[in-house]
Design a protein around this motif. Structure first.
Motif, PDB file in Angstrom:
ATOM      1  N   THR A  72      -6.675   7.118  -5.243  1.00 39.42           N
ATOM      2  CA  THR A  72      -5.946   5.876  -5.000  1.00 39.42           C
ATOM      3  C   THR A  72      -4.970   6.051  -3.840  1.00 39.42           C
TER       4      THR A  72
ATOM      5  N   VAL B 229       2.119   1.823  -3.663  1.00 40.08           N
ATOM      6  CA  VAL B 229       1.034   2.293  -4.539  1.00 40.08           C
ATOM      7  C   VAL B 229       0.648   3.730  -4.192  1.00 40.08           C
ATOM      8  N   SER B 230       0.419   4.004  -2.898  1.00 37.92           N
ATOM      9  CA  SER B 230      -0.082   5.323  -2.511  1.00 37.92           C
ATOM     10  C   SER B 230       0.964   6.415  -2.719  1.00 37.92           C
TER      11      SER B 230
ATOM     12  N   CYS C  58       9.999   0.654  -4.427  1.00 38.02           N
ATOM     13  CA  CYS C  58       9.592   1.598  -5.475  1.00 38.02           C
ATOM     14  C   CYS C  58      10.628   1.678  -6.594  1.00 38.02           C
TER      15      CYS C  58
ATOM     16  N   THR D 287       0.824  -1.212   0.000  1.00 36.88           N
ATOM     17  CA  THR D 287       0.000   0.000   0.000  1.00 36.88           C
ATOM     18  C   THR D 287       0.855   1.259   0.000  1.00 36.88           C
TER      19      THR D 287
END
Length: 313
Positions: free
Chosen positions: A167, A91-92, A198, A88
């Motif tokens: 998102t 993605v965030s 990342c 998470t």
């Protein structure tokens, strides 16, 4: 992998106040994201690459200094708990940069302002978390400010940026609830690993060159302050307050984020955004200024947490 019992029972008033201060500090740090993104003048993938490298170095070094290499290896062995936090976060945080590239900071903050309501809903379903009447009153005032800001937001060209911002908001709301449900995790090690993850994700899309000194400074500040310490403070503070409260206090970012960009780059928000932002800021200040010395009678303590994973390995 060691297993220990998570905390149960009420959070003390002192600990809750500490949590509020930590979440508020994280919001101030997080509000600088738009400023650093504008300063860096890099495409999204290249910016995420360099920001992540600096965040991984800063947080990874801190995690190892505190607990040794086992802090990072413990995340790898943590299974679904570590995967949830790292996934998470990747993605965030990436969606956040993308949203700031595709639309105005004011629009991103308008979407991000729904965080307390999303976090409250997830917290209610996942861990049975409740909130105080004061939270509902302040949240209602903030919602009115958000509605005013949204009424001034942009058109169809910003839809992609708004979707990316939403998102990011959902991802962070999940993390705020997860830190209550799995309160024994090492958030510094987790965010260091998330920053490392990342890098391979964006590497194929990034431009591989050494940025200018000013761009490197912007990426370094973004990685260490906004991605690094802000996340750590938010999640550490999130252990001590409800997910809805953490999300609500984080709305300070909604006002401060556009302010820094406005002052530095003349990305001026409209009158409706300024007025709505003032209402949001006022509701947060009122909520914080009227905190009782002890928890409100209708404030529910966190539900008892079952055995948690100890990321120390």
């Amino acid at each position: 992998m060691a297993v220990s019992q998570g905390l149960s029972g009420p959070i003390s008033a002192r600990e809750r106040q500490r949590g509020i201060v930590m979440v508020a500090a994280s919001a101030v740090l997080w509000s600088t994201a738009g400023l650093f993104v504008r300063m860096a003048t890099l495409d999204t993938a290249t910016l995420v690459l360099w920001r992540s490298l600096f965040a991984a170095l800063a947080l990874g070094g801190l995690a190892v200094a505190r607990r040794g290499p086992k802090a990072l290896t413990g995340v790898v062995r943590s299974g679904p708990v570590g995967a949830l936090f790292v996934g998470t976060s990747v993605v965030s945080s990436t969606a956040y940069v993308l949203s700031l590239r595709l639309t105005t900071v004011a629009n991103v903050m308008t979407v991000y302002a729904v965080l307390p309501f999303v976090a409250t809903a997830i917290g209610f379903v996942w861990i049975g978390e409740r909130v105080t009447r004061r939270f509902l009153i302040a949240g209602g005032l903030a919602a009115a400010g958000i509605a005013a800001m949204a009424g001034a937001s942009a058109g169809a060209g910003d839809l992609l940026g708004i979707a990316a911002a939403f998102t990011m908001t959902i991802g962070f709301a999940v993390q705020l609830v997860a830190i209550k449900r799995h309160g024994n995790v090492d958030v510094i090690a987790l965010n260091a690993c998330a920053a490392m993850c990342c890098v391979p994700v964006v590497l194929p899309f990034a431009h591989l060159f050494i940025p200018t000194p000013m761009q490197l400074v912007a990426c370094a500040l973004y990685g260490t302050m906004t991605t690094g310490m802000a996340y750590v403070l938010a999640l550490e503070g999130g252990r001590r307050v409800s997910p809805g409260e953490a999300g609500f206090i984080s709305m300070l970012d909604v006002v401060l984020g556009p302010l820094w960009v406005w002052l530095a780059f003349a990305e001026a928000p409209g009158l409706a955004v300024l007025l709505g932002g003032g209402v949001v800021l006022g509701s947060v200040i009122w909520y914080l200024a009227t905190l009782p010395p002890k928890d409100d009678a209708d404030y529910a303590a966190p539900v008892p947490v079952r055995a948690e994973v100890d990321l120390a390995g």
